[in-house]
Design an enzyme around this catalytic site. Structure first.
Site, PDB file in Angstrom:
ATOM      1  N   CYS A  53      37.350  -6.426  -3.411  1.00 33.72           N
ATOM      2  CA  CYS A  53      36.996  -5.089  -2.906  1.00 33.72           C
ATOM      3  C   CYS A  53      37.155  -5.035  -1.396  1.00 33.72           C
ATOM      4  CB  CYS A  53      35.556  -4.750  -3.297  1.00 33.72           C
ATOM      5  SG  CYS A  53      35.016  -3.130  -2.700  1.00 33.72           S
ATOM      6  N   CYS A  59      29.753  -3.730   2.841  1.00 35.50           N
ATOM      7  CA  CYS A  59      28.823  -3.238   1.826  1.00 35.50           C
ATOM      8  C   CYS A  59      27.860  -4.338   1.401  1.00 35.50           C
ATOM      9  CB  CYS A  59      29.607  -2.721   0.620  1.00 35.50           C
ATOM     10  SG  CYS A  59      28.582  -2.092  -0.717  1.00 35.50           S
ATOM     11  N   CYS A 136      35.297   1.330  -5.818  1.00 36.92           N
ATOM     12  CA  CYS A 136      34.351   0.245  -6.058  1.00 36.92           C
ATOM     13  C   CYS A 136      34.844  -0.577  -7.239  1.00 36.92           C
ATOM     14  CB  CYS A 136      32.952   0.810  -6.333  1.00 36.92           C
ATOM     15  SG  CYS A 136      31.699  -0.423  -6.728  1.00 36.92           S
ATOM     16  N   GLN A 236      19.939  -0.922 -19.608  1.00 32.15           N
ATOM     17  CA  GLN A 236      20.725  -2.085 -19.215  1.00 32.15           C
ATOM     18  C   GLN A 236      21.923  -1.622 -18.389  1.00 32.15           C
ATOM     19  OE1 GLN A 236      19.745  -5.153 -19.606  1.00 32.15           O
ATOM     20  NE2 GLN A 236      17.985  -4.657 -20.910  1.00 32.15           N
ATOM     21  N   ASP A 333      10.538  -8.454 -23.497  1.00 29.72           N
ATOM     22  CA  ASP A 333      11.482  -8.195 -22.401  1.00 29.72           C
ATOM     23  C   ASP A 333      10.709  -7.588 -21.228  1.00 29.72           C
ATOM     24  OD1 ASP A 333      13.631  -7.671 -20.767  1.00 29.72           O
ATOM     25  OD2 ASP A 333      14.377  -5.981 -21.948  1.00 29.72           O
ATOM     26  N   CYS A 359      15.096 -10.898 -16.683  1.00 27.61           N
ATOM     27  CA  CYS A 359      16.013 -10.645 -15.574  1.00 27.61           C
ATOM     28  C   CYS A 359      15.634 -11.480 -14.351  1.00 27.61           C
ATOM     29  CB  CYS A 359      16.033  -9.159 -15.223  1.00 27.61           C
ATOM     30  SG  CYS A 359      14.421  -8.502 -14.735  1.00 27.61           S
TER      31      CYS A 359
END
Length: 402
Positions: A53, A59, A136, A236, A333, A359
């Protein structure tokens, strides 16, 4: 400038070297020169690649585009293994599954007014400087195609001193957009926003917590069910990642179970697909998410097995062992902070199978130790990378009690 050799990466993907602060966008073994926040790579690693990118240097959304895919996969897998090792746990680690480029179906962008109009993009690393992105490598093309709409929203709602945050989610009929921040909206502004949503074909537009217009319900499909999540609901990040996590959960549970508890169920991402073969009781602290899950189950017209969704704050009121013992399997979760109290109760239960999703490898390892000390075996972990080129990694895992 101070020359150092990068020893390793920390959990944020920054280089760790003796005598200097963590260094971004370097790799282990590289010799680098560091001075006043500037970094020059003197001896690059064989794993270093050209970032795909053109915005990468400015960024802050991506952290790992300078590393090869193989390196990133191995490093993210090692983050999980090291987290478990710190808790004295070893287990089988399955090969990581990584979402492809241009697959992110949700993102939060930022908008600011400028002298010439408006700009939309991501923040620079550790900064409040906004980097405009016209393209992107991560975002789904449908989100990139909506940048003119997001710029128009920014021109209406942002001021020169107060920017806006724009959460965008791809839904079945179009984009589901929620804007927060900026100026207060009077009736004329609300009318202008509604017109803009129609012009750009947005499925739903929400300002703050107030839906401005819903042209078509922003449906998400979870198995056979069609769910309309409330504005700002967690989903998600990629369809690929969701499928990978669900597949791992189904593998952990094995054959269809008689009765499954889904803890921290959200609006039914895993609950509703599991209900194709099992009775499921879902627990979630947010009433709106529970209502969306229940409506999605009822809308299938009897195509799923019995599913009950209940509002319950599992941090303050975890399911107790006697309650848990009713279930033939549990899916859990939790958010990034994990769920110590709920894992304490699970460790004291007789539930034979637990399918865990996380996560955060650090809090997962902490909670896994609670289960292991309670008599469970951690059979395997499945790393899932749906935040490509970031430092984040997710996982699913199977725990069983003999």
């Amino acid at each position: 400038m101070e020359e150092v050799v990068v020893e390793r990466l920390n959990v944020r993907g920054e280089g760790v070297a003796e005598g200097v602060q963590p260094v971004p966008r370097v790799l282990p073994g590289e010799r680098v020169a560091v001075s006043e926040g500037k970094v020059q790579v003197l001896m690059p690693s064989e794993a270093r690649v050209a970032p795909p990118c053109r915005h990468f240097r400015a960024c802050g959304a991506c952290a790992m585009q300078h590393a090869s895919d193989d390196f990133v996969a191995e490093w993210k897998t090692s983050v999980i293994a090291h987290g478990l090792a710190a808790q004295g746990i070893e287990t089988e680690t399955r090969p990581i599954t990584t979402s492809p480029p241009a697959s992110r179906r949700r993102a939060t962008l930022h908008g600011r007014r400028t002298k010439k109009g408006a700009m939309v993009g991501f923040m620079a690393r550790a900064s409040n400087v906004l980097v405009e992105v016209s393209d992107c490598e991560v975002l789904h093309p449908d989100i990139l195609a909506a940048l003119p709409a997001l710029e128009a929203l920014t021109r209406i709602l942002a001021t020169r001193t107060n920017g806006v945050d724009i959460a965008v989610v791809i839904s079945e009929p179009g984009l589901d957009v929620r804007v927060s921040g900026g100026r207060s909206a009077d009736r004329s502004v609300l009318v202008e926003l509604a017109q803009l949503a129609g012009q750009h074909g947005l499925a739903r537009l929400t300002y703050g917590y107030e839906p401005i217009v819903t042209r078509e319900p922003p449906v998400q499909c979870f198995g056979a069910a069609r769910v309309v999540p409330p504005p700002g609901a967690f989903l998600q990040a990629t369809t690929h990642g969701e499928t990978a996590l669900l597949s791992a959960i189904q593998d952990a549970l094995g054959k269809d179970q008689a009765l499954v508890a889904d803890l921290f169920a959200g609006c039914g991402t895993f609950t509703l697909p599991l209900a194709s073969g099992s009775d499921v009781e879902a627990f979630e602290g947010d009433k709106q998410l529970v209502e969306a899950l229940d409506a999605g189950w009822r809308s299938t017209g009897g195509g799923l097995r019995r599913t009950i969704a209940k509002v319950r704050d599992l941090f303050r009121q975890p399911l107790l062992p006697d309650e848990l013992n009713r279930y033939s399997a549990v899916v859990i979760d939790p958010p990034r902070a994990g769920a110590e109290a709920q894992h304490d109760a699970l460790a004291k239960s007789r539930v034979p199978i637990i399918a865990a999703v996380s996560c955060n490898p650090v809090t997962f390892a902490r909670d896994a130790r609670i289960l292991v000390e309670g008599g469970y075996t951690l059979d395997w972990v499945q790393p899932v990378d749906q935040f490509r080129w970031s430092s984040h990694v997710e996982l699913a895992a199977q725990f069983t009690r003999a």
